[in-house]
Design a protein around this motif. Structure first.
Motif, PDB file in Angstrom:
ATOM      1  N   THR A  87      -6.218  11.884  -2.050  1.00 16.79           N
ATOM      2  CA  THR A  87      -6.476  11.241  -3.576  1.00 16.79           C
ATOM      3  C   THR A  87      -6.342   9.812  -3.052  1.00 16.79           C
ATOM      4  O   THR A  87      -5.608   9.318  -2.404  1.00 16.79           O
ATOM      5  CB  THR A  87      -5.330  11.545  -4.413  1.00 16.79           C
ATOM      6  N   LEU A 110       0.388  11.058  -8.781  1.00 17.83           N
ATOM      7  CA  LEU A 110      -0.465  10.436  -7.987  1.00 17.83           C
ATOM      8  C   LEU A 110      -0.783   9.100  -8.299  1.00 17.83           C
ATOM      9  O   LEU A 110      -1.153   7.927  -7.517  1.00 17.83           O
ATOM     10  CB  LEU A 110      -1.911  11.310  -7.899  1.00 17.83           C
ATOM     11  N   GLU A 111      -0.670   8.538  -9.647  1.00 10.42           N
ATOM     12  CA  GLU A 111      -1.036   7.176 -10.220  1.00 10.42           C
ATOM     13  C   GLU A 111      -0.020   6.286  -9.439  1.00 10.42           C
ATOM     14  O   GLU A 111      -0.511   5.047  -9.460  1.00 10.42           O
ATOM     15  CB  GLU A 111      -1.017   7.122 -11.537  1.00 10.42           C
ATOM     16  N   TYR A 150       0.357   6.099  -6.207  1.00 11.20           N
ATOM     17  CA  TYR A 150       0.153   6.149  -4.750  1.00 11.20           C
ATOM     18  C   TYR A 150      -1.330   5.555  -4.682  1.00 11.20           C
ATOM     19  O   TYR A 150      -2.172   6.035  -5.509  1.00 11.20           O
ATOM     20  CB  TYR A 150       0.377   7.266  -4.216  1.00 11.20           C
ATOM     21  N   ASP A 151      -1.680   4.667  -3.531  1.00  9.73           N
ATOM     22  CA  ASP A 151      -2.977   4.480  -3.268  1.00  9.73           C
ATOM     23  C   ASP A 151      -3.546   5.542  -2.516  1.00  9.73           C
ATOM     24  O   ASP A 151      -4.843   5.407  -2.429  1.00  9.73           O
ATOM     25  CB  ASP A 151      -2.850   3.124  -2.581  1.00  9.73           C
ATOM     26  N   LEU A 152      -2.951   6.364  -1.822  1.00  8.80           N
ATOM     27  CA  LEU A 152      -3.442   7.207  -1.116  1.00  8.80           C
ATOM     28  C   LEU A 152      -2.286   8.319  -0.792  1.00  8.80           C
ATOM     29  O   LEU A 152      -1.395   8.248  -0.670  1.00  8.80           O
ATOM     30  CB  LEU A 152      -3.736   6.619   0.474  1.00  8.80           C
ATOM     31  N   THR A 153      -2.931   9.683  -1.301  1.00  3.73           N
ATOM     32  CA  THR A 153      -1.897  10.802  -0.926  1.00  3.73           C
ATOM     33  C   THR A 153      -2.740  11.737   0.198  1.00  3.73           C
ATOM     34  O   THR A 153      -4.017  11.766  -0.029  1.00  3.73           O
ATOM     35  CB  THR A 153      -1.582  11.587  -2.205  1.00  3.73           C
ATOM     36  N   ILE A 154      -2.034  12.225   0.934  1.00  4.58           N
ATOM     37  CA  ILE A 154      -2.792  13.069   2.071  1.00  4.58           C
ATOM     38  C   ILE A 154      -2.178  14.284   2.382  1.00  4.58           C
ATOM     39  O   ILE A 154      -0.868  14.520   2.291  1.00  4.58           O
ATOM     40  CB  ILE A 154      -2.760  12.355   3.375  1.00  4.58           C
ATOM     41  N   ASN A 155      -2.923  15.418   2.311  1.00  3.68           N
ATOM     42  CA  ASN A 155      -2.463  16.675   2.630  1.00  3.68           C
ATOM     43  C   ASN A 155      -2.429  16.852   4.351  1.00  3.68           C
ATOM     44  O   ASN A 155      -3.513  16.993   4.758  1.00  3.68           O
ATOM     45  CB  ASN A 155      -3.267  17.695   2.105  1.00  3.68           C
ATOM     46  N   ASP A 191      -6.410  17.584  -1.331  1.00  8.33           N
ATOM     47  CA  ASP A 191      -6.242  17.359   0.143  1.00  8.33           C
ATOM     48  C   ASP A 191      -6.219  15.702   0.299  1.00  8.33           C
ATOM     49  O   ASP A 191      -5.456  15.192   1.192  1.00  8.33           O
ATOM     50  CB  ASP A 191      -7.202  17.840   0.949  1.00  8.33           C
ATOM     51  N   TRP A 231     -14.084   8.135   5.745  1.00 10.98           N
ATOM     52  CA  TRP A 231     -12.906   9.067   5.930  1.00 10.98           C
ATOM     53  C   TRP A 231     -13.283  10.465   5.645  1.00 10.98           C
ATOM     54  O   TRP A 231     -13.071  11.266   6.477  1.00 10.98           O
ATOM     55  CB  TRP A 231     -11.954   8.500   4.973  1.00 10.98           C
ATOM     56  N   HIS A 244      -9.181   7.583  -8.402  1.00 13.17           N
ATOM     57  CA  HIS A 244      -8.524   7.396  -9.661  1.00 13.17           C
ATOM     58  C   HIS A 244      -8.140   5.802  -9.384  1.00 13.17           C
ATOM     59  O   HIS A 244      -8.671   5.083  -7.946  1.00 13.17           O
ATOM     60  CB  HIS A 244      -7.107   7.730  -9.752  1.00 13.17           C
ATOM     61  N   HIS A 303       2.118  14.987   1.801  1.00 17.84           N
ATOM     62  CA  HIS A 303       2.369  16.550   1.438  1.00 17.84           C
ATOM     63  C   HIS A 303       1.706  17.520   1.984  1.00 17.84           C
ATOM     64  O   HIS A 303       0.763  17.108   2.898  1.00 17.84           O
ATOM     65  CB  HIS A 303       1.985  16.720  -0.075  1.00 17.84           C
ATOM     66  N   PHE A 320       1.506   8.745  -0.133  1.00 15.92           N
ATOM     67  CA  PHE A 320       2.507  10.046  -0.382  1.00 15.92           C
ATOM     68  C   PHE A 320       1.799  10.943   0.663  1.00 15.92           C
ATOM     69  O   PHE A 320       0.847  11.285   0.641  1.00 15.92           O
ATOM     70  CB  PHE A 320       2.344  10.496  -1.800  1.00 15.92           C
ATOM     71  N   PHE A 333       0.847  -1.261  -0.051  1.00 11.61           N
ATOM     72  CA  PHE A 333      -0.006   0.034  -0.043  1.00 11.61           C
ATOM     73  C   PHE A 333       0.927   1.247  -0.082  1.00 11.61           C
ATOM     74  O   PHE A 333       1.811   1.449   0.792  1.00 11.61           O
ATOM     75  CB  PHE A 333      -1.081  -0.145   1.285  1.00 11.61           C
ATOM     76  N   TRP A 360      -6.716   5.828   9.326  1.00 10.45           N
ATOM     77  CA  TRP A 360      -7.079   5.426   8.046  1.00 10.45           C
ATOM     78  C   TRP A 360      -6.334   4.309   7.442  1.00 10.45           C
ATOM     79  O   TRP A 360      -6.908   3.379   6.816  1.00 10.45           O
ATOM     80  CB  TRP A 360      -7.033   6.642   6.989  1.00 10.45           C
ATOM     81  N   MET A 389     -15.214   2.887   2.556  1.00  8.80           N
ATOM     82  CA  MET A 389     -14.291   3.265   3.490  1.00  8.80           C
ATOM     83  C   MET A 389     -13.861   4.890   3.385  1.00  8.80           C
ATOM     84  O   MET A 389     -13.943   5.490   4.305  1.00  8.80           O
ATOM     85  CB  MET A 389     -13.130   2.277   3.551  1.00  8.80           C
ATOM     86  N   ASN A 398      -7.020   5.803  -4.458  1.00  9.69           N
ATOM     87  CA  ASN A 398      -6.920   4.535  -5.474  1.00  9.69           C
ATOM     88  C   ASN A 398      -8.197   3.590  -4.947  1.00  9.69           C
ATOM     89  O   ASN A 398      -8.009   3.187  -4.153  1.00  9.69           O
ATOM     90  CB  ASN A 398      -5.839   3.947  -5.312  1.00  9.69           C
ATOM     91  N   VAL A 420      -7.426   0.450   6.267  1.00  4.21           N
ATOM     92  CA  VAL A 420      -7.458  -0.244   5.311  1.00  4.21           C
ATOM     93  C   VAL A 420      -6.301  -1.411   5.143  1.00  4.21           C
ATOM     94  O   VAL A 420      -6.643  -2.482   4.428  1.00  4.21           O
ATOM     95  CB  VAL A 420      -6.980   0.747   4.147  1.00  4.21           C
TER      96      VAL A 420
END
Lengths: 202, 202
Positions: free
Chosen positions: B181, A175-176, A178-183, B179, B195, B127, A127, A125, A122, A195, B191, B183, A199
Motif C-alpha cells: 500500500t 493503512l491510512e 502508514y506511507d508504505l505497507t509491505i507484505n 502486498d 517499484w 491512498h 506484515h 508497516f 516516513f 525502496w 517511483m 501513500n 524515497v
C-alpha cells in the motif's frame, strides 16, 4: 539526504526489525529498537524489567485520566497515573528527543503516532502471512515447548495492537497511518530496503 | 517476467488509475480499468448505463442468496438474484478470463478478491491525504458547482468501500489484503511504478 525519520511498525516475525537495521546501515543513520528505547527509559529511573514488561502492556484502568493528561486539557498529578502510563510518557519524550537529534530509524513503540506532527517522518508497516512469519520466528527464536507457533504470533500481535490502541486511540495496522505497507512474503527485505532508501533520498 | 497479474484498489484521487496505466505501459501488458470491464459486461447483454451504475452500487436485499450462490452450496435461479448481483457475477467471470489470458493490470472492481486463489497476483492499494487528492481531482475532473470537493472524495470512497464489503465480506483498505500500500502524497507515482515493475520482474 535531508533529515528524515523512518518509523517501522510490524507484525511479529514479518522482518520489520531486520529491515529497519538494513535501512539504517545503508543510510549510515542510528537505529533505535525497543531494547534501546527501554534502556533509555530505565536510565531515567525505572527498573529495566518493569520497563520491558510495560512495553507491551496496555493498562486500562487509568486511560481516561491518562488521555486527559496527554491532551494537556487538565493537569493530572503523577500519583493519579499508573506506572505503565508514566513509562509511556517517558518513552514518548525520548523518542521525540531522538527524532530532534538526527535522521534515524525507530522500530515499534507507537513512534509513528508520537511523531505525527512532524513532516519529516516516513511511516512503514511490515506484515506477512502466518506461514512466512512462523518460519522466520522458528528460525530466529526457536520453538517454545508446548506453545504452538500460531499462538505465539497471535499473542504478540494482539498485545501490540492493544498497546497501540490504548495509547494512540488509533487502530494498529490501519493503512491510512502508514506511507508504505509491505507484505514481506511477496517483497524480499533487500528490495523493500532499497525502496525506502530511495524515497528518503528523493 | 512470468505471467503476473497486478490488481489496484485506490482511494478516489490518489492516482491509482494513472499508476496502473504506467505499470502496464512499462511492462507492455494490457491495462483493464472499470470502463473496459463495464464494456465487456455490457457486451454480454446488459445495458451499458445500468452496468456503469451497478459498478459502485451495493445491493443489500439479496446478499444472503447471492453469497450462497457464489459459494456454490446451493443453486439460486437467476430470477432470485438482483440485476446488480448478476452484473457482479458476469464481471467476476470476465476478470477471471482476463487473468487467465495474460499478464495484466486490473484497476478496481474487487479484482483482488475475485482472483484471491491465484498465486500469481500482486495486490496494490493506493491512498493519500484529502489535500493531495482534492488537488488531483480538481485538476483532472474540475469543480462540480455546489458540491465541495471533500464531499466528492468521501462519497466516492464510501461507495467503493460499501461495494467491496458487500461482495467480498472483507473490509476495503484492510492492509492484510494487499502486498503493497502506498501513500502517493509521499511516494511519487513514477517511483511507485518502478517499484511494482521491479517486484514483478523479480
Amino acid at each position: 539526504m535531508l533529515k528524515r525519520i523512518v518509523t517501522i511498525s510490524r507484525q511479529f516475525g514479518a522482518g520489520g526489525h531486520t529491515l529497519g537495521k538494513m535501512i539504517a546501515d545503508q543510510l549510515g543513520i542510528p537505529f533505535y529498537d525497543s531494547e534501546i528505547i527501554e534502556q533509555a527509559v530505565a536510565d531515567t529511573g525505572f527498573s529495566p524489567e518493569f520497563v520491558k514488561e510495560a512495553g507491551e502492556y496496555a493498562s486500562t484502568t487509568h486511560s481516561f485520566l491518562f488521555n486527559l493528561a496527554l491532551s494537556h486539557s487538565v493537569s493530572v498529578g503523577p500519583g493519579e497515573m499508573s506506572n505503565y502510563d508514566k513509562i509511556y510518557i517517558a518513552q514518548a519524550k525520548i523518542i521525540r528527543e531522538l527524532a530532534d537529534k538526527s535522521s534515524c530509524v525507530i522500530v515499534g513503540r507507537c513512534a509513528d503516532y508520537i511523531l505525527r506532527e512532524r513532516d519529516d517522518v516516513f511511516n512503514l508497516f511490515v506484515h506477512a502471512n502466518d506461514a512466512y512469519r512462523a518460519e522466520r520466528v522458528l528460525e530466529t527464536y526457536g520453538e517454545i515447548p508446548g506453545k504452538p507457533i500460531e499462538e505465539r504470533l497471535e499473542e504478540k500481535d494482539k498485545k501490540r495492537a492493544l498497546y497501540y490502541r490504548h495509547y494512540t486511540d488509533r487502530e494498529w495496522g490501519d493503512l491510512e497511518n502508514y506511507d508504505l505497507t509491505i507484505n514481506t512474503a511477496k517483497v524480499p527485505l533487500e528490495m523493500a530496503c532499497s525502496w525506502v532508501v530511495q524515497v528518503l533520498k528523493d
